[in-house]
Design a protein around this motif. Structure first.
Motif, short mmCIF file in Angstrom:
data_model
loop_
_atom_site.label_atom_id
_atom_site.label_comp_id
_atom_site.label_asym_id
_atom_site.label_seq_id
_atom_site.Cartn_x
_atom_site.Cartn_y
_atom_site.Cartn_z
N ASP A 32 -5.92 61.08 34.14
CA ASP A 32 -5.05 61.00 32.97
C ASP A 32 -5.62 60.10 31.88
O ASP A 32 -4.90 59.73 30.94
CB ASP A 32 -3.66 60.49 33.38
N LEU A 33 -6.88 59.73 31.96
CA LEU A 33 -7.49 58.83 30.97
C LEU A 33 -7.32 59.36 29.55
O LEU A 33 -7.56 60.54 29.27
CB LEU A 33 -8.98 58.69 31.27
N GLN A 34 -6.90 58.47 28.65
CA GLN A 34 -6.73 58.81 27.25
C GLN A 34 -7.78 58.07 26.42
O GLN A 34 -8.01 56.87 26.61
CB GLN A 34 -5.33 58.42 26.76
N LEU A 35 -8.39 58.78 25.49
CA LEU A 35 -9.35 58.18 24.56
C LEU A 35 -8.71 58.03 23.19
O LEU A 35 -7.77 58.75 22.84
CB LEU A 35 -10.59 59.06 24.43
N GLN A 36 -9.22 57.10 22.41
CA GLN A 36 -8.74 56.88 21.05
C GLN A 36 -9.93 56.67 20.14
O GLN A 36 -10.61 55.65 20.22
CB GLN A 36 -7.83 55.65 20.98
N THR A 37 -10.24 57.66 19.31
CA THR A 37 -11.38 57.53 18.41
C THR A 37 -10.99 57.68 16.95
O THR A 37 -11.82 57.43 16.07
CB THR A 37 -12.45 58.60 18.73
N CYS A 38 -9.79 58.09 16.67
CA CYS A 38 -9.37 58.42 15.31
C CYS A 38 -9.39 57.18 14.42
O CYS A 38 -8.89 56.13 14.80
CB CYS A 38 -7.97 59.03 15.33
N ASN A 39 -9.99 57.31 13.24
CA ASN A 39 -9.99 56.21 12.28
C ASN A 39 -8.74 56.17 11.43
O ASN A 39 -8.50 55.19 10.72
CB ASN A 39 -11.22 56.31 11.38
N ASP A 40 -7.94 57.25 11.46
CA ASP A 40 -6.75 57.32 10.62
C ASP A 40 -5.50 56.81 11.33
O ASP A 40 -4.54 56.38 10.68
CB ASP A 40 -6.51 58.77 10.17
N ARG A 41 -5.49 56.88 12.65
CA ARG A 41 -4.33 56.47 13.42
C ARG A 41 -4.74 55.56 14.56
O ARG A 41 -5.86 55.66 15.06
CB ARG A 41 -3.60 57.69 13.99
N MET A 42 -3.82 54.69 14.98
CA MET A 42 -4.06 53.84 16.13
C MET A 42 -3.07 54.12 17.25
O MET A 42 -3.18 53.54 18.33
CB MET A 42 -3.95 52.35 15.73
N ASP A 96 -5.84 67.16 27.36
CA ASP A 96 -5.43 66.27 28.46
C ASP A 96 -5.81 64.82 28.20
O ASP A 96 -5.34 63.93 28.90
CB ASP A 96 -6.08 66.71 29.78
N HIS A 97 -6.64 64.57 27.18
CA HIS A 97 -7.17 63.22 26.99
C HIS A 97 -6.99 62.72 25.55
O HIS A 97 -7.72 61.85 25.09
CB HIS A 97 -8.64 63.20 27.40
N GLY A 98 -6.00 63.30 24.86
CA GLY A 98 -5.59 62.75 23.56
C GLY A 98 -5.95 63.57 22.35
O GLY A 98 -5.75 63.11 21.22
N TYR A 99 -6.48 64.80 22.53
CA TYR A 99 -6.96 65.59 21.40
C TYR A 99 -6.41 67.02 21.47
O TYR A 99 -6.96 67.85 22.21
CB TYR A 99 -8.50 65.64 21.36
N PRO A 100 -5.35 67.33 20.74
CA PRO A 100 -4.88 68.72 20.72
C PRO A 100 -5.95 69.62 20.11
O PRO A 100 -6.37 69.43 18.98
CB PRO A 100 -3.64 68.65 19.82
N PHE A 101 -6.42 70.58 20.89
CA PHE A 101 -7.54 71.41 20.45
C PHE A 101 -7.48 72.74 21.16
O PHE A 101 -7.26 72.81 22.38
CB PHE A 101 -8.87 70.71 20.78
N ASP A 102 -7.67 73.81 20.38
CA ASP A 102 -7.81 75.13 20.98
C ASP A 102 -8.87 75.91 20.22
O ASP A 102 -9.48 75.40 19.26
CB ASP A 102 -6.47 75.89 21.01
#
Length: 446
Positions: free
Chosen positions: A301-311, A337-343
């Motif tokens: 369930d590890l979540q990553l955070q890379t976004c420069n616009d949001r924390m 599953d790791h913080g990035y909605p993507f399809d």
């Protein structure tokens, strides 16, 4: 030309000092005292170590101007480190001129063992410990995975990407909450450092003067390796950390002029502590692979955070979010599953934004997309949209994509005007420059 550091004090958890400049250097200071706060008492830290944070910010500015720096006391190990870092920066940048550090007292609490040797009189465990500069992004999370057996203290810094302004209070609280949650989930300690280093220095004026020489901004291209590590010195001394790690951004084979590199960070040290530039032997995609292996083995369930616009999560729509999501897919993970909605439909948006130059990219990002492209060549697409994107990226001219996204002419003219203005005129010009730049950014974001 010179800078002088005076009135250095440690009151509880607050470090403060005054920085004065000779007349021709005053434009690089705002007049604010330099201030840094920690979440551990620092009153028993030697003055020479307390001077490390401000020297780490100030000395690169002095070297850019051929100026000297004066301070009452300096840690001898760090003074030697400054000479090593200076040599790297002078070899990297033609505009760097050098300068000398002058101290009334150069103190070596452990002259026998020298740089990086533990000091038995310090607070903390006798066996020492380690710290890791941590944001929760790909690089720092990879470094955590690599050093997790050592249970490093996670160190987060406010003062660069999150400013000390009240407008950034919410972002800072969100980062603290997220890092604390990660630490609790993984049995780690945290440390939070807040500094006004880029408010005491006049960072916009540094940008106006030196942006023409560097690929990024002043702090990213010159100051942040030694700067962020130096901020940790009183904390590391007080907590007894023998090692402090900063995750690499780039990797072997990338020869970019960048403020955090092995030949900068690995030289940074003070009595009792050695700093390390970590993960340089791995490309960004290989770091994602390390994380993916860890996810499959231990932390699904590890979540990553890379976004420069949001924390408080990832926006899922900026260049960095898309780039990270695609990297996760290439490592066999579902980004959602790791913080990035993507399809699959997002591949079309990524291509369109890159084609149209909607994101301001530097050589930094060029190498990262090249890294992704190299992995794509080894990866079988799983859908027609993915196949179409892979085929497009393999043939894309990445140099053209970076050139298409360069800052507009007006930005460059405004910086030149600020650079050439006398101090009195600059004080009136800069608010107009900031307003105009903000207006440009709002237009671009529509």
């Amino acid at each position: 030309m010179s800078f002088t550091i005076t009135d250095l004090t440690a009151d509880g958890t607050i470090l403060e000092c005054t920085v004065r400049a000779s007349p021709d250097l005053r434009r690089f200071l705002t007049g604010e005292p330099f201030r840094t706060s920690y979440d551990v008492p620092i009153e028993d830290v030697p003055e020479g170590v307390l001077a490390v944070p401000v020297l780490a910010q100030l000395c690169p500015v002095a070297w850019a101007n051929g100026a000297d720096v004066y301070v009452d006391e300096v840690d001898a190990t760090f003074a030697r480190a400054l000479e090593d870092v200076k040599a790297t920066l002078l070899s990297m940048y033609d505009f760097m001129e050098g300068g000398q550090l002058y101290a009334r007292r150069t103190i070596d609490p452990d002259p026998i063992h020298g740089a990086g040797a533990p000091d038995s009189d310090r607070a903390g465990d006798a066996d020492g410990g380690s710290g890791l500069l941590f944001t929760g992004g790909v690089d720092s999370t990879c470094s955590y995975v690599r050093h997790r057996e050592d249970s490093p203290t996670l160190i987060s810094v406010r003062g660069w990407t999150i400013t000390p302004d009240r407008s950034d209070d919410e972002k800072w609280n969100q980062l603290r909450t997220r890092v604390t949650r990660f630490a609790d989930d993984h049995g780690l300690d945290t440390a939070f450092v807040e500094s006004n280093m880029l408010a005491a220095l006049d960072h916009p004026m540094l940008l106006a003067h030196y942006k023409r020489f560097v690929d990024g901004a002043w702090y990213s291209s010159v100051g942040h390796g030694i700067g962020l590590l130096g901020l940790c010195a009183p904390l590391a001394y007080a907590r007894g950390m023998n090692d402090v790690y900063v995750a690499a951004t780039h990797w072997e084979g990338i020869d970019l002029e960048w403020g955090s590199r092995p030949d900068i960070d690995d030289y940074v040290r003070w009595t009792g502590t050695q700093c390390h530039h970590d993960g340089y032997e791995l490309t960004r995609q290989e770091r994602v692979d390390v994380i993916a292996d860890y996810v499959r083995e231990a932390d699904p369930d590890l979540q990553l955070q890379t976004c420069n616009d949001r924390m408080d999560g990832n926006c899922g729509e900026c260049e960095k979010c898309y780039r990270t999501a695609i990297g996760l897919r290439l490592s066999g993970l579902d980004p959602t599953d790791h913080g990035y909605p993507f399809d699959d439909a997002d591949y079309r948006d990524v291509r369109r934004s890159l084609d149209r130059g909607e994101w301001v990219l530097g050589q930094d990002e060029r190498y990262m997309w090249e890294d992704i492209r190299d992995r794509i060549r080894e990866t079988e697409p799983t859908s027609p949209p993915e196949r179409a994107f892979f085929e497009w990226l393999v043939d894309a001219d990445l140099d053209d994509l970076v050139a298409e996204s360069s800052p507009p002419l007006l930005d460059r003219l405004l910086r030149a005007s600020a650079r050439n203005a006398p101090n009195s005129a600059y004080n009136a010009l800069y608010p107009a420059y900031s307003t105009a730049k903000s207006g440009l950014e709002r237009v671009r974001s529509r």
